[in-house]
Design a protein around this motif. Sequence first.
Motif, short mmCIF file in Angstrom:
data_model
loop_
_atom_site.label_atom_id
_atom_site.label_comp_id
_atom_site.label_asym_id
_atom_site.label_seq_id
_atom_site.Cartn_x
_atom_site.Cartn_y
_atom_site.Cartn_z
N ALA A 21 29.36 61.23 75.71
CA ALA A 21 28.38 60.14 75.66
C ALA A 21 27.06 60.65 75.08
O ALA A 21 26.45 60.01 74.21
CB ALA A 21 28.16 59.58 77.06
N ALA A 22 26.62 61.82 75.54
CA ALA A 22 25.34 62.37 75.09
C ALA A 22 25.40 62.72 73.60
O ALA A 22 24.50 62.37 72.83
CB ALA A 22 24.99 63.62 75.91
N PHE A 23 26.46 63.40 73.19
CA PHE A 23 26.57 63.84 71.80
C PHE A 23 26.66 62.66 70.84
O PHE A 23 25.99 62.63 69.81
CB PHE A 23 27.79 64.75 71.63
CG PHE A 23 27.38 66.14 71.25
CD1 PHE A 23 26.91 67.00 72.22
CD2 PHE A 23 27.45 66.57 69.93
CE1 PHE A 23 26.50 68.28 71.87
CE2 PHE A 23 27.05 67.84 69.58
CZ PHE A 23 26.57 68.71 70.55
N ALA A 24 27.48 61.68 71.20
CA ALA A 24 27.64 60.52 70.33
C ALA A 24 26.30 59.81 70.17
O ALA A 24 25.89 59.46 69.06
CB ALA A 24 28.69 59.57 70.91
N THR A 25 25.61 59.64 71.30
CA THR A 25 24.32 58.96 71.26
C THR A 25 23.31 59.75 70.43
O THR A 25 22.60 59.18 69.59
CB THR A 25 23.79 58.76 72.70
OG1 THR A 25 24.80 58.09 73.47
CG2 THR A 25 22.51 57.94 72.72
N GLY A 26 23.28 61.07 70.64
CA GLY A 26 22.35 61.92 69.90
C GLY A 26 22.61 61.89 68.40
O GLY A 26 21.67 61.81 67.59
N LEU A 27 23.87 61.94 68.02
CA LEU A 27 24.21 61.91 66.58
C LEU A 27 23.81 60.58 65.97
O LEU A 27 23.28 60.52 64.85
CB LEU A 27 25.70 62.18 66.38
CG LEU A 27 26.17 63.61 66.64
CD1 LEU A 27 27.69 63.69 66.68
CD2 LEU A 27 25.63 64.56 65.57
N VAL A 226 22.84 60.40 79.41
CA VAL A 226 21.71 61.17 79.95
C VAL A 226 20.75 61.64 78.86
O VAL A 226 19.58 61.89 79.11
CB VAL A 226 22.20 62.33 80.85
CG1 VAL A 226 22.81 63.45 80.00
CG2 VAL A 226 21.06 62.87 81.70
N ILE A 227 21.23 61.72 77.62
CA ILE A 227 20.38 62.17 76.52
C ILE A 227 19.21 61.19 76.30
O ILE A 227 18.17 61.57 75.76
CB ILE A 227 21.21 62.35 75.22
CG1 ILE A 227 20.47 63.20 74.19
CG2 ILE A 227 21.61 61.00 74.63
CD1 ILE A 227 21.33 63.60 73.00
N LEU A 228 19.37 59.95 76.76
CA LEU A 228 18.29 58.97 76.62
C LEU A 228 17.19 59.18 77.66
O LEU A 228 16.10 58.64 77.55
CB LEU A 228 18.83 57.54 76.71
CG LEU A 228 19.76 57.10 75.57
CD1 LEU A 228 20.25 55.67 75.79
CD2 LEU A 228 19.06 57.23 74.22
N ALA A 237 18.11 69.17 77.00
CA ALA A 237 19.05 70.21 76.57
C ALA A 237 20.17 69.62 75.70
O ALA A 237 20.61 70.25 74.73
CB ALA A 237 19.65 70.91 77.79
N TYR A 238 20.61 68.42 76.01
CA TYR A 238 21.61 67.76 75.15
C TYR A 238 21.02 67.45 73.78
O TYR A 238 21.68 67.61 72.75
CB TYR A 238 22.16 66.48 75.81
CG TYR A 238 23.37 66.73 76.70
CD1 TYR A 238 24.55 67.26 76.17
CD2 TYR A 238 23.34 66.43 78.05
CE1 TYR A 238 25.66 67.48 76.97
CE2 TYR A 238 24.45 66.65 78.87
CZ TYR A 238 25.61 67.17 78.32
OH TYR A 238 26.71 67.39 79.12
N GLY A 239 19.76 67.01 73.78
CA GLY A 239 19.09 66.74 72.50
C GLY A 239 19.04 67.99 71.63
O GLY A 239 19.32 67.95 70.42
N ASP A 240 18.73 69.12 72.26
CA ASP A 240 18.70 70.40 71.54
C ASP A 240 20.08 70.75 70.98
O ASP A 240 20.21 71.22 69.85
CB ASP A 240 18.28 71.54 72.49
CG ASP A 240 16.78 71.50 72.82
OD1 ASP A 240 16.04 70.75 72.15
OD2 ASP A 240 16.38 72.22 73.76
N ALA A 241 21.10 70.54 71.80
CA ALA A 241 22.46 70.90 71.39
C ALA A 241 22.88 70.09 70.16
O ALA A 241 23.49 70.63 69.22
CB ALA A 241 23.45 70.69 72.54
N VAL A 242 22.55 68.81 70.16
CA VAL A 242 22.88 67.96 69.01
C VAL A 242 22.13 68.45 67.77
O VAL A 242 22.71 68.57 66.68
CB VAL A 242 22.55 66.47 69.30
CG1 VAL A 242 22.70 65.63 68.04
CG2 VAL A 242 23.44 65.94 70.41
N ALA A 243 20.86 68.79 67.95
CA ALA A 243 20.05 69.29 66.83
C ALA A 243 20.67 70.57 66.25
O ALA A 243 20.80 70.72 65.04
CB ALA A 243 18.62 69.56 67.28
#
Lengths: 270, 109
Positions: A21-27, A226-228, A237-243
């Motif tokens: 969920a976090a990765f998809a949202t971040g991308l 949770v990335i939101l 941390a999820y935002g960083d991982a996507v970046a």
Amino acid sequence: MSKVITITSGKGGVGKTTTSAAFATGLAQRGNKTVVIDFDVGLRNLDLIMGVERRVVFDFINVINGDANLNQALIKDKRVDNLYIFPTSQTRDKDALSKEGVERVINELRDNFDYIICDSPAGIEHGALTALYHADAAIIVTNPEVSSVRDSDRILGMLASKSRRAEENEAPVDEYLLLTRYSPERVERGEMLSIEDVQEILSVPLIGVIPESEAVLKASNTGMPVILDTESTAGIAYGDAVARFLGEQREMRFLKTQKKSLLRTLFGKA
Amino acid sequence: MMMSIMERLFRKRNDTASVAKERLQIVLAHERAGRTAPDFLPLLQKELLSVVAKYLEVEDEMIKITLEKAGEVSVLEINVELDKARIRKSLPIATEGKPIETKKAAAGI
Ligand SMILES: Nc1ncnc2c1ncn2[C@@H]1O[C@H](COP(=O)(O)OP(=O)(O)O)[C@@H](O)[C@H]1O
Ligand SMILES: [Mg+2]
């Protein structure tokens, strides 16, 4: 070029769905047209984590069986542009995802999306193998704990032998390690495997470390990835991982125990 | 790979993480070796067994073949458990005229 990213782990309950969920949202937030598919047939949960459970009409199995087309089944996210959720069904028939059916759907998605995120079920059997078969990249979600690390190693073995890329002798699946539920305090006390320990054992490049965080449960309560929650350590941390996944250089954060500095103590900032 | 003596000496009393790491490294080394085993290993095991069985009364599970990778070198290890094996009374080569030695040393027991 469209990319299939499988979020996998072997072991259950380590944070695959949270990560999907976090990765998809971040991308999607970064302008990539993204779909996140729930491969956990029978245990549909991605819809809840994404907060779209009341909008599910058709699912993965319906599309595979030709009872609905993709456009009817895909749910467009209301918060983030470019983001679509593809729910799975509640059927108890674990073999409902036929190899040909999944291939047809993935190929159709490849024509329409930049990123296809596959949320894998636990295990190393049919369900997990179906979810990793089409992967171009895989994010291995691992907790710093013996059984999770061992199962991650098994899944790495599967990626190297059972993926489409392996079978067709193409370049291997890009593998990334995502360490989740990390607790620097416990690592410092010698109670938990450290990042270095896990990396040394699995030798897969590290894409991020998500700390153990209360925000994850809170986010799931309300159906928000949770990335939101950009106030939370896990969200950041999820935002960083996507970046990092998209090629940016970012330092790892939240790896040290929070010792209050003298200044902070004096000025009362937590 | 394994923990150094220094690390062992300075391991904190409640440092269970280093125990976890050591156990994982050992178990995964075995599991990885099993995974990368080439497809011919089961057949090799079967044929070897049939050859050994010409001379010795052995059971399937008394032969174990493993292929282990340690860095650059691979080691093919063939273990034949002989304590329970008995030398066959009618040895196949004996029919070719020359009597063969059945001393323990000759059979490698
Ligand atoms: N970083 C984290 N901090 C705290 N709890 C987490 C974290 N990541 C996941 N969880 C919790 O762990 C449980 C399992 O997560 P989930 O994403 O459903 O795992 P999986 O899909 O691998 O089974 C959930 O209750 C979730 O809230
Ligand atoms: Mg899940």
